[in-house]
Design a protein around this motif. Structure first.
Motif, PDB file in Angstrom:
ATOM      1  N   ALA A  19       0.825  -1.212   0.000  1.00  0.00           N
ATOM      2  CA  ALA A  19       0.000   0.000   0.000  1.00  0.00           C
ATOM      3  C   ALA A  19       0.856   1.258   0.000  1.00  0.00           C
ATOM      4  N   ALA A  20       1.939   1.248   0.799  1.00  0.00           N
ATOM      5  CA  ALA A  20       2.837   2.407   0.831  1.00  0.00           C
ATOM      6  C   ALA A  20       3.509   2.615  -0.519  1.00  0.00           C
ATOM      7  N   ALA A  21       3.933   1.504  -1.172  1.00  0.00           N
ATOM      8  CA  ALA A  21       4.582   1.623  -2.479  1.00  0.00           C
ATOM      9  C   ALA A  21       3.618   2.181  -3.524  1.00  0.00           C
ATOM     10  N   LEU A  22       2.383   1.679  -3.532  1.00  0.00           N
ATOM     11  CA  LEU A  22       1.387   2.177  -4.484  1.00  0.00           C
ATOM     12  C   LEU A  22       1.070   3.645  -4.227  1.00  0.00           C
ATOM     13  N   PHE A  23       0.994   4.011  -2.952  1.00  0.00           N
ATOM     14  CA  PHE A  23       0.705   5.399  -2.596  1.00  0.00           C
ATOM     15  C   PHE A  23       1.814   6.329  -3.081  1.00  0.00           C
ATOM     16  N   SER A  24       3.053   5.843  -3.075  1.00  0.00           N
ATOM     17  CA  SER A  24       4.184   6.659  -3.507  1.00  0.00           C
ATOM     18  C   SER A  24       4.315   6.700  -5.024  1.00  0.00           C
ATOM     19  N   PHE A  26       1.862   6.108  -7.324  1.00  0.00           N
ATOM     20  CA  PHE A  26       0.674   6.576  -8.040  1.00  0.00           C
ATOM     21  C   PHE A  26       0.835   7.986  -8.605  1.00  0.00           C
ATOM     22  N   PRO A  27       1.327   8.983  -7.830  1.00  0.00           N
ATOM     23  CA  PRO A  27       1.497  10.320  -8.424  1.00  0.00           C
ATOM     24  C   PRO A  27       2.468  10.342  -9.593  1.00  0.00           C
ATOM     25  N   LEU A  28       3.560   9.548  -9.503  1.00  0.00           N
ATOM     26  CA  LEU A  28       4.521   9.506 -10.599  1.00  0.00           C
ATOM     27  C   LEU A  28       3.902   8.886 -11.852  1.00  0.00           C
ATOM     28  N   LEU A  29       3.110   7.830 -11.674  1.00  0.00           N
ATOM     29  CA  LEU A  29       2.439   7.231 -12.825  1.00  0.00           C
ATOM     30  C   LEU A  29       1.454   8.202 -13.453  1.00  0.00           C
ATOM     31  N   SER A  30       0.737   8.948 -12.617  1.00  0.00           N
ATOM     32  CA  SER A  30      -0.210   9.932 -13.135  1.00  0.00           C
ATOM     33  C   SER A  30       0.514  11.018 -13.935  1.00  0.00           C
ATOM     34  N   GLY A 246       8.144  18.481 -17.776  1.00  0.00           N
ATOM     35  CA  GLY A 246       9.220  19.242 -17.156  1.00  0.00           C
ATOM     36  C   GLY A 246       9.438  18.869 -15.707  1.00  0.00           C
ATOM     37  N   ALA A 247       8.353  18.659 -14.970  1.00  0.00           N
ATOM     38  CA  ALA A 247       8.476  18.284 -13.559  1.00  0.00           C
ATOM     39  C   ALA A 247       9.151  16.928 -13.407  1.00  0.00           C
TER      40      ALA A 247
END
Length: 276
Positions: A19-24, A26-30, A246-247
């Protein structure tokens, strides 16, 4: 212990780590999926296009002038991290191993620095750098960052030197080695994991420095990559695709450095947990 019992014991930890890995991640995948969309669109959620627009990263690199920003950030990191590591190591060694007079008092004063956020000291720093003629120069950013890193860096290295047996220093003094020789040839080799993890943390802090970079430096080409991101956002805030590309380019070096040096960071954490 049976396989079922082992599974019952490890299942909660596995679920929490997943769960912690997915939470971290997820924003990068988005952000990654948004960066591959056609420019000018408004991506929603995570949806990878059939025809990824990989040239968005090239366009973002050129628009944000990433090459110049990487060079500027590298200069700042090379000016801050080695100097801060050396000074903090010597200070921590003197406090923890040499037992200098009033060492604990100096250490408590340094700890007070951990309670001061950058927002409080940024105005005095601005006028101090202005009086020294160092505004809008990399040196005017390097010197404050070295000083602001000292409280945490000395605390970090003092914890390591306190875990080193005092008998090592005593035996080296019997063999005729002075404090400086013991520091160079005995203490520093033992401190490699702590120094490496400290270097990673200070690299991340310097590379991602935002507030001081935009306050003390007017020229965007002399700032850190994170500091220059403000100008990129202001110019391309309506193009979400380029903004995400860019980010990601700006974040990529910090992720790469952490992945390369994570074993030293974990080793230092485990050593502190065992010896503390």
């Amino acid at each position: 212990m049976t396989a079922i019992a082992r599974l019952r014991d490890t299942a909660p930890r596995t679920v929490l780590l997943t769960a912690a890995a997915l939470f971290s991640v997820f924003p990068l995948l988005s952000m990654f999926s948004a960066a591959l969309q056609p420019q000018g669109t408004a991506p929603a959620g995570i949806s990878f296009p059939l025809h990824p627009q990989w040239h968005n990263f090239v366009d973002a690199w050129n628009v944000a002038n990433i090459t110049t920003l990487v060079q500027s950030s590298a200069i700042l990191v090379l000016g801050v991290v080695p100097a801060a590591m050396l000074i903090s190591s010597m200070a921590a060694y003197a406090i923890a191993q040499l037992r200098i007079p009033l060492g604990n008092v100096f250490f408590l004063l340094l700890l007070l620095g951990l309670t001061l956020p950058y927002e409080i000291v940024v105005v005095p720093l601005y006028y101090q750098m202005q009086s020294m003629g160092l505004l809008n120069s990399r040196l005017g950013l390097i010197l404050p960052l070295i000083g602001l890193n000292m409280p945490f860096a000395v605390f970090w290295m003092r914890t390591h030197f306190q875990s080193v047996p005092a008998e090592l220093s005593e035996s080296s003094s019997i063999d005729g080695a002075g404090p400086w020789q013991a520091f160079r040839h005995i203490q520093m080799p033992l401190a490699v994991p702590a120094l490496a993890s400290l270097g990673v943390l200070m690299f991340l802090s310097t590379w991602n420095q935002f507030l001081l970079a935009i306050v003390l430096i007017d020229d965007p080409t002399k700032r850190t990559m994170a500091g220059a991101l403000q100008g990129f956002v202001g110019a391309h805030s309506t193009d979400v695709v380029l903004l995400n590309a860019g980010a990601l380019l700006i974040m990529a070096p910090t992720i790469l450095v952490f992945l390369l040096f994570q074993k030293f960071f974990i080793r230092a954490m485990l050593a502190g947990a065992v010896k503390g």
